[in-house]
Design a protein around this motif. Sequence first.
Motif, PDB file in Angstrom:
ATOM      1  N   ARG A 145      10.457  -3.056  -1.922  1.00 55.38           N
ATOM      2  CA  ARG A 145      10.293  -2.856  -0.469  1.00 55.38           C
ATOM      3  C   ARG A 145       8.825  -2.615  -0.113  1.00 55.38           C
ATOM      4  NH1 ARG A 145      14.321   1.252  -0.801  1.00 55.38           N
ATOM      5  NH2 ARG A 145      16.412   0.335  -0.829  1.00 55.38           N
ATOM      6  N   GLN A 146       8.133  -1.841  -0.936  1.00 54.79           N
ATOM      7  CA  GLN A 146       6.712  -1.572  -0.676  1.00 54.79           C
ATOM      8  C   GLN A 146       5.873  -2.846  -0.778  1.00 54.79           C
ATOM      9  OE1 GLN A 146       6.748   1.476   1.012  1.00 54.79           O
ATOM     10  NE2 GLN A 146       4.686   1.459   0.150  1.00 54.79           N
ATOM     11  N   ARG A 189       6.906 -14.004  -0.252  1.00 60.46           N
ATOM     12  CA  ARG A 189       7.677 -12.931   0.382  1.00 60.46           C
ATOM     13  C   ARG A 189       9.142 -13.310   0.510  1.00 60.46           C
ATOM     14  NH1 ARG A 189       8.971 -10.605   5.521  1.00 60.46           N
ATOM     15  NH2 ARG A 189       8.602  -8.357   5.502  1.00 60.46           N
ATOM     16  N   SER A 216      -4.541  -5.418   1.465  1.00 56.51           N
ATOM     17  CA  SER A 216      -3.083  -5.543   1.398  1.00 56.51           C
ATOM     18  C   SER A 216      -2.641  -6.239   0.117  1.00 56.51           C
ATOM     19  CB  SER A 216      -2.558  -6.313   2.617  1.00 56.51           C
ATOM     20  OG  SER A 216      -2.767  -5.575   3.806  1.00 56.51           O
ATOM     21  N   GLU A 241       2.242  -7.019   6.192  1.00 54.69           N
ATOM     22  CA  GLU A 241       1.017  -6.576   6.878  1.00 54.69           C
ATOM     23  C   GLU A 241       0.047  -7.731   7.080  1.00 54.69           C
ATOM     24  OE1 GLU A 241      -0.063  -1.964   5.895  1.00 54.69           O
ATOM     25  OE2 GLU A 241      -0.321  -3.403   4.276  1.00 54.69           O
ATOM     26  N   TYR A 271       6.444  -4.880   2.229  1.00 56.11           N
ATOM     27  CA  TYR A 271       5.743  -4.266   3.359  1.00 56.11           C
ATOM     28  C   TYR A 271       4.291  -4.739   3.410  1.00 56.11           C
ATOM     29  CZ  TYR A 271       3.612  -0.662   6.288  1.00 56.11           C
ATOM     30  OH  TYR A 271       2.914  -0.009   7.273  1.00 56.11           O
ATOM     31  N   HIS A 272       3.613  -4.750   2.261  1.00 57.30           N
ATOM     32  CA  HIS A 272       2.201  -5.144   2.227  1.00 57.30           C
ATOM     33  C   HIS A 272       2.037  -6.646   2.476  1.00 57.30           C
ATOM     34  CE1 HIS A 272       1.054  -1.146   1.202  1.00 57.30           C
ATOM     35  NE2 HIS A 272       1.683  -1.162   0.036  1.00 57.30           N
ATOM     36  N   ILE A 332       4.891  -7.069   9.912  1.00 51.93           N
ATOM     37  CA  ILE A 332       4.886  -5.606  10.020  1.00 51.93           C
ATOM     38  C   ILE A 332       3.534  -5.205  10.605  1.00 51.93           C
ATOM     39  CG2 ILE A 332       4.914  -3.431   8.741  1.00 51.93           C
ATOM     40  CD1 ILE A 332       6.634  -4.958   6.651  1.00 51.93           C
TER      41      ILE A 332
END
Length: 465
Positions: free
Chosen positions: A435-436, A165, A406, A443, A439-440, A448
């Motif tokens: 960005r998506q 990430r 995820s 998670e 995001y995962h 997030i």
Amino acid sequence: MIHQDTIVALATPSGAGAIAVIRLSGKDAITIAEKQFRSVSGKLLSRQATHTIHLGHIMDGNRVLDEVLVSVFKNPNSYTGEDVVEVSCHGSNYIQQEIIQLFLRNGCRMASAGEFTLRAFLNGKLDLSQAEAVADLISSDNEASHQIAMQQMRGGFSSEIAKLREELLNFASLIELELDFAEEDVEFADRTQFKALIDRIIFVLKRLIDSFAVGNVIKNGIPVAIVGEPNVGKSTLLNALLNEERAIVSEIAGTTRDTIEDEITIGGVGFRFIDTAGIRDTKDIVESIGIKKTFEKIEQAQVVIYLFDAESVFVRKSSLESIKIELEKIKNKYPQKSLVVIANKVDQVSNQEQQQLKQAIPDIELLSAKTGKGVEHLKLILTNFVNTGALRNNETIVTNARHYDSLLKAFEEIQKVKEGLEIQLSGDLLAIDIRQALYHFGEITGEITNDDLLGNIFANFCIGK
């Protein structure tokens, strides 16, 4: 979801025992405990160093409730990141409840399920995947599931995700920067390096996603259905595997009319064996229901053991061809399931007849459930169905369905980024997919999250943890 109050709960299993541990956590934990605790040395808990243990008595006014040991853990160096006190008392149900009620009357609130670990997460002591591993560690009932939970709780999985990430985030920042200078047509993110990063992320994600197939069965146990005609020794085999008389054994065909399940650990991996009703044409209504359940259990199983009577093939002239037909039916109907074919009662046939069986059916296993011959070899075969090489190499194995979901979503977004790079998609469109994916990733570790998700996760914890 920041809690400022002080909570209390029993940290050991409920019921009478030698000792019990009652845990308090919160800004007033030490103050509340101090009011009810009389140290034999006269010391005040609030003046003691963190990670110290003190002998004394829990007092309800002038009444002594119990002689206890009190452990003090001061923030931020505690499990929850708050002040924590643990009272080790005698394990009487009466004593436990009296002490807990005393603390409740003096400013504590009863902790909800998983609230201590939730506070550890909210205070940055654990990320979300590590917090979930705590529950897995508590429920682990074999060596393999314990090892995976320990590895995850120590941050093996989350550190791998966090590294990916972070690298992706760095490139995302450069691409976002390009958008600010779009009119000047500058390129801050090296597309060649970015493509190499995307390929590496795809490789790691595929490995993690593929590991879920192994991790899920290790965590939950591998279901093994034992099937075959009536009176071929299915129940005897189950008893031999379990090393106890779990199933009723009888010479009467159709004795097992319902499925019988039990679990054992083989080679550090849990197996759930299912002894099913014998498959045959019958007019008996009860036995028919059992046979129907047999096929339902085959659907649920990952490994199917097909058992037949070696003695009947030669002594009673049963058709070997009919056995082959049944095996083909199982293979065709359940092509994804591992199938082990076993000739039972080989102690009743000659060596020459055993060789005939081997020639007739490839990969057949010869076994005598009654004498135990071949049972240990069967256990070895079963453990070979589980890829435990990753465990020995201390590789990350995914066991959590939420993490798996995820990872799949992140993988899908990363694939879009790769395709975008190949067709030289503009930076603003690449940024959307990046960005998506971020995001995962977030998670999984809890960077997030939302209150509903946390509620669902920690509701599955036991109270006191």
